[in-house]
Design an enzyme around this catalytic site. Structure first.
Site, mmCIF file in Angstrom:
data_model
loop_
_atom_site.group_PDB
_atom_site.id
_atom_site.type_symbol
_atom_site.label_atom_id
_atom_site.label_comp_id
_atom_site.label_asym_id
_atom_site.label_seq_id
_atom_site.Cartn_x
_atom_site.Cartn_y
_atom_site.Cartn_z
ATOM 1 N N ASN A 25 71.872 37.658 62.266
ATOM 2 C CA ASN A 25 70.815 37.896 63.255
ATOM 3 C C ASN A 25 69.452 38.164 62.618
ATOM 4 O O ASN A 25 68.480 38.455 63.320
ATOM 5 C CB ASN A 25 71.215 39.074 64.161
ATOM 6 C CG ASN A 25 71.243 40.404 63.389
ATOM 7 O OD1 ASN A 25 71.236 40.408 62.146
ATOM 8 N ND2 ASN A 25 71.273 41.502 64.098
ATOM 9 N N LYS A 27 66.110 37.441 59.778
ATOM 10 C CA LYS A 27 65.254 36.346 59.357
ATOM 11 C C LYS A 27 65.757 35.775 58.037
ATOM 12 O O LYS A 27 66.471 36.419 57.309
ATOM 13 C CB LYS A 27 63.830 36.868 59.131
ATOM 14 C CG LYS A 27 62.981 36.869 60.381
ATOM 15 C CD LYS A 27 61.515 37.067 60.051
ATOM 16 C CE LYS A 27 60.939 36.008 59.148
ATOM 17 N NZ LYS A 27 61.011 34.634 59.680
ATOM 18 N N LYS A 29 67.180 32.479 57.504
ATOM 19 C CA LYS A 29 68.202 31.436 57.479
ATOM 20 C C LYS A 29 67.575 30.064 57.197
ATOM 21 O O LYS A 29 67.924 29.400 56.223
ATOM 22 C CB LYS A 29 68.956 31.409 58.813
ATOM 23 C CG LYS A 29 69.687 32.716 59.109
ATOM 24 C CD LYS A 29 70.437 32.705 60.418
ATOM 25 C CE LYS A 29 69.566 32.746 61.653
ATOM 26 N NZ LYS A 29 68.857 34.010 61.859
ATOM 27 N N THR A 30 66.630 29.665 58.049
ATOM 28 C CA THR A 30 65.903 28.420 57.813
ATOM 29 C C THR A 30 65.004 28.575 56.586
ATOM 30 O O THR A 30 64.879 27.651 55.772
ATOM 31 C CB THR A 30 65.046 28.056 59.043
ATOM 32 O OG1 THR A 30 65.928 27.794 60.133
ATOM 33 C CG2 THR A 30 64.185 26.833 58.793
ATOM 34 N N THR A 31 64.409 29.755 56.448
ATOM 35 C CA THR A 31 63.479 30.010 55.350
ATOM 36 C C THR A 31 64.169 29.837 53.999
ATOM 37 O O THR A 31 63.617 29.212 53.091
ATOM 38 C CB THR A 31 62.883 31.426 55.493
ATOM 39 O OG1 THR A 31 62.598 31.660 56.865
ATOM 40 C CG2 THR A 31 61.614 31.577 54.706
ATOM 41 N N ARG A 39 63.356 24.347 45.578
ATOM 42 C CA ARG A 39 63.964 24.475 44.251
ATOM 43 C C ARG A 39 64.687 23.186 43.854
ATOM 44 O O ARG A 39 64.489 22.669 42.752
ATOM 45 C CB ARG A 39 64.950 25.637 44.334
ATOM 46 C CG ARG A 39 65.640 25.979 43.086
ATOM 47 C CD ARG A 39 66.421 27.256 43.296
ATOM 48 N NE ARG A 39 65.630 28.435 43.001
ATOM 49 C CZ ARG A 39 65.980 29.685 43.333
ATOM 50 N NH1 ARG A 39 67.092 29.884 44.018
ATOM 51 N NH2 ARG A 39 65.224 30.694 42.999
ATOM 52 N N PHE A 80 62.545 24.581 71.888
ATOM 53 C CA PHE A 80 63.697 25.462 71.966
ATOM 54 C C PHE A 80 64.440 25.221 73.271
ATOM 55 O O PHE A 80 63.845 25.045 74.323
ATOM 56 C CB PHE A 80 63.259 26.920 71.884
ATOM 57 C CG PHE A 80 62.828 27.311 70.520
ATOM 58 C CD1 PHE A 80 63.784 27.592 69.548
ATOM 59 C CD2 PHE A 80 61.494 27.373 70.186
ATOM 60 C CE1 PHE A 80 63.392 27.952 68.266
ATOM 61 C CE2 PHE A 80 61.101 27.741 68.905
ATOM 62 C CZ PHE A 80 62.054 28.024 67.952
ATOM 63 N N TRP A 82 66.090 27.155 75.140
ATOM 64 C CA TRP A 82 65.922 28.099 76.249
ATOM 65 C C TRP A 82 64.621 27.893 77.012
ATOM 66 O O TRP A 82 64.391 28.518 78.020
ATOM 67 C CB TRP A 82 66.081 29.543 75.793
ATOM 68 C CG TRP A 82 65.328 29.870 74.567
ATOM 69 C CD1 TRP A 82 64.048 30.304 74.490
ATOM 70 C CD2 TRP A 82 65.804 29.808 73.226
ATOM 71 N NE1 TRP A 82 63.706 30.506 73.183
ATOM 72 C CE2 TRP A 82 64.755 30.220 72.390
ATOM 73 C CE3 TRP A 82 67.036 29.431 72.642
ATOM 74 C CZ2 TRP A 82 64.892 30.271 70.997
ATOM 75 C CZ3 TRP A 82 67.153 29.489 71.276
ATOM 76 C CH2 TRP A 82 66.098 29.901 70.471
ATOM 77 N N GLU A 117 69.785 24.815 62.135
ATOM 78 C CA GLU A 117 70.112 25.351 63.463
ATOM 79 C C GLU A 117 71.270 24.631 64.146
ATOM 80 O O GLU A 117 71.462 24.772 65.345
ATOM 81 C CB GLU A 117 68.856 25.383 64.346
ATOM 82 C CG GLU A 117 67.750 26.183 63.653
ATOM 83 C CD GLU A 117 66.625 26.620 64.562
ATOM 84 O OE1 GLU A 117 66.279 25.863 65.468
ATOM 85 O OE2 GLU A 117 66.123 27.731 64.354
#
Lengths: 185, 185
Positions: A25, A27, A29-31, A39, A80, A82, A117
């Protein structure tokens, strides 16, 4: 059969394409997938990120990626879910993204493919989980695949080699600070 | 005084430079900082990453960073501390990195400064924690500072706005798979 264990994996160091999962939950994940792309591309690897949902904002990564060698980002979604009025449109979009992902994974053109995602797509039931698991099990041996998104399905964790949970400890939202350009998106 | 709460932070959305911490025993701490740099640089922000310990390997990020606009990486350390024979040399190196960090943070030349692996420097007691906390409390208001490394000190978590714990769920090392170029480094 008797197996003598010394310590986990202390034997020969194998190489293989990994299934990597960034979930949780918090921050990052994508980052972290973007950082991995930066890299890997610096090491001469070819990287593709397919974004299953994003596509609304002109994100910083879309402007940076073309400057790196061998790093493509394809935003497949229109925004998104939603915010969507029509779930059928979202479903079709996600399935289209998954078809593209399969093709790219099998193309032999990449060393790393990020399915950004996709965990949400699986969570919403927009993609058949068994098909995705089955496909990933048979992915090209040396290709690394990264799956991001909250609530990774246990079946995905099961087939993954490297799973990290990004756990939110503290978030500026709690202090009334909004999402900031360049940091959050 | 009576305060009516609706939901956390549902009021006005402020903007401010964040203190961001990536900690935990999982992968993705430095990697997410690299991703944040890629994203921020794509938004026209100026980013500096000071690496407190790395410097041994020709990492992929050192080759990618110059291709991005306004992203500098400075490896300050000569290698991993646990390979060092002389702890005093490591300490001096870390203190030198911290002096450089303070100067860069105050220079006004950056929007984001990443203090990569500084948590280890604090963990080893190579830097005085109170000085670092005190300095960060007074950092330029709009500058974002990112601190990475395992075992972030509670005092650092306390002053941070955004803290994510990267928790290891599964690691390929357990299967006897070695660190792979482009993925792990």
């Amino acid at each position: 059969m008797q197996v003598t264990m010394t310590r986990a994996g202390a034997g020969a160091r194998k190489k293989k394409g990994l299934i990597i999962v960034h979930t949780g939950n918090g921050k990052g994940k994508t980052t972290a997938a973007l950082g991995l792309a930066l890299r890997a591309s610096g090491c001469g690897m070819k990287v593709l990120m397919l974004q299953f949902f994003k596509g609304k904002w002109k994100c910083g990564e879309l402007r940076s990626a073309p400057k790196l060698d061998n790093f493509e980002i394809c935003p497949m979604g229109k925004g998104f879910t939603w915010e969507s009025k029509d779930v059928e449109v979202d479903k079709a979009m996600v399935r289209n993204a998954w078809r593209a992902a399969q093709e790219k994974i099998l193309s032999g053109n990449y060393d790393v493919v990020v399915l950004d995602e996709i965990n949400y797509a699986l969570g919403y039931g927009f993609l058949p989980l068994e098909d995705v698991v089955e496909f990933l099990r048979k992915k090209p041996a040396m290709l690394h695949v990264v799956l991001t998104g909250r609530n990774a399905k246990p079946e995905i964790v099961e087939i993954a080699d490297l799973v990290t949970e990004m756990r939110q400890v503290k978030h500026p939202f709690e202090q009334g600070i909004g999402a900031q350009r360049g940091i959050e998106f």
